[in-house]
Design a protein around this motif. Structure first.
Motif, mmCIF file in Angstrom:
data_model
loop_
_atom_site.group_PDB
_atom_site.id
_atom_site.type_symbol
_atom_site.label_atom_id
_atom_site.label_comp_id
_atom_site.label_asym_id
_atom_site.label_seq_id
_atom_site.Cartn_x
_atom_site.Cartn_y
_atom_site.Cartn_z
ATOM 1 N N ARG A 67 0.818 -1.214 0.000
ATOM 2 C CA ARG A 67 0.000 0.000 0.000
ATOM 3 C C ARG A 67 0.853 1.267 0.000
ATOM 4 N NH1 ARG A 67 -3.119 1.260 4.227
ATOM 5 N NH2 ARG A 67 -1.757 0.214 5.767
ATOM 6 N N PHE A 68 1.981 1.232 0.688
ATOM 7 C CA PHE A 68 2.860 2.388 0.805
ATOM 8 C C PHE A 68 4.121 2.171 -0.016
ATOM 9 C CE2 PHE A 68 1.493 3.975 5.317
ATOM 10 C CZ PHE A 68 0.160 3.946 4.909
ATOM 11 N N SER A 69 4.690 3.272 -0.472
ATOM 12 C CA SER A 69 5.934 3.197 -1.238
ATOM 13 C C SER A 69 6.839 4.353 -0.837
ATOM 14 C CB SER A 69 5.627 3.250 -2.730
ATOM 15 O OG SER A 69 6.829 3.246 -3.482
ATOM 16 N N THR A 78 15.053 15.143 -0.873
ATOM 17 C CA THR A 78 13.707 14.842 -0.410
ATOM 18 C C THR A 78 13.436 13.340 -0.446
ATOM 19 O OG1 THR A 78 12.913 16.989 -1.206
ATOM 20 C CG2 THR A 78 11.254 15.314 -0.752
ATOM 21 N N VAL A 79 12.749 12.881 0.578
ATOM 22 C CA VAL A 79 12.255 11.517 0.599
ATOM 23 C C VAL A 79 10.729 11.577 0.640
ATOM 24 C CG1 VAL A 79 12.386 11.306 3.125
ATOM 25 C CG2 VAL A 79 12.450 9.251 1.705
ATOM 26 N N TYR A 80 10.100 10.634 -0.029
ATOM 27 C CA TYR A 80 8.654 10.628 -0.156
ATOM 28 C C TYR A 80 8.076 9.344 0.432
ATOM 29 C CZ TYR A 80 9.831 14.125 -3.700
ATOM 30 O OH TYR A 80 10.339 15.220 -4.360
ATOM 31 N N LEU A 81 6.828 9.454 0.844
ATOM 32 C CA LEU A 81 6.071 8.273 1.241
ATOM 33 C C LEU A 81 4.716 8.359 0.557
ATOM 34 C CD1 LEU A 81 6.092 5.692 3.021
ATOM 35 C CD2 LEU A 81 4.842 7.040 4.736
ATOM 36 N N GLN A 82 4.539 7.542 -0.454
ATOM 37 C CA GLN A 82 3.263 7.457 -1.146
ATOM 38 C C GLN A 82 2.390 6.460 -0.404
ATOM 39 O OE1 GLN A 82 2.043 9.168 -3.912
ATOM 40 N NE2 GLN A 82 0.113 8.153 -3.397
ATOM 41 N N MET A 83 1.228 6.916 0.038
ATOM 42 C CA MET A 83 0.340 6.072 0.826
ATOM 43 C C MET A 83 -0.974 5.890 0.084
ATOM 44 S SD MET A 83 1.073 7.619 4.631
ATOM 45 C CE MET A 83 0.211 9.156 4.289
#
Length: 128
Positions: A67-69, A78-83
């Motif tokens: 579900r998350f990436s 920058t770091v991302y968290l796609q939820m």
């Protein structure tokens, strides 16, 4: 020393998506292991996802796998968290963390003591 600023939190309905961002100061972002953790009211801080400094390996908590990436853009510091497919159980304050020490592997990258730097957190609320 690095400073971390999270953004992108908010209120979303169950099944929806959000993308969190964590912007880091400094010129050596690529040399940091980066992680996302979360803390819900009355609960301990828990690991969500991490991405390593060297090979870009990613690690996820079982509760968010699929579900998350997590991803990073070293050029943008920058770091991302796609939820995706968010549920009320994902409601928490989400924290970005960074560490420059030579740790690798899921044990180190999933444990808060192995991160030296933390952001202030961003609230994610998922309504049912």
């Amino acid at each position: 020393h690095v400073q971390l600023v999270e953004s992108g939190g908010g209120l979303v309905q169950a099944g929806g998506s959000l993308r969190l961002s964590c912007a880091a100061s400094g010129r050596t972002f690529s040399s940091y292991n980066m992680g996302w953790f979360r803390q819900a009211p009355g609960k301990e801080r828990e690991f969500v996802a991490a991405i390593s400094r060297s090979d870009g390996n990613t690690y996820y908590a079982d509760s968010v796998k699929g579900r998350f990436s997590i991803s990073r853009d070293n050029a943008k510091n920058t770091v991302y968290l796609q939820m995706n497919s968010l549920s009320p159980e994902d409601t928490a304050v989400y924290y970005c963390a960074a560490d420059r020490r030579y740790y690798s592997g899921s044990y180190y990258l999933s444990n808060p003591p192995y991160y030296d730097y933390w952001g202030q957190g961003t609230q994610v609320t998922v309504s049912s």
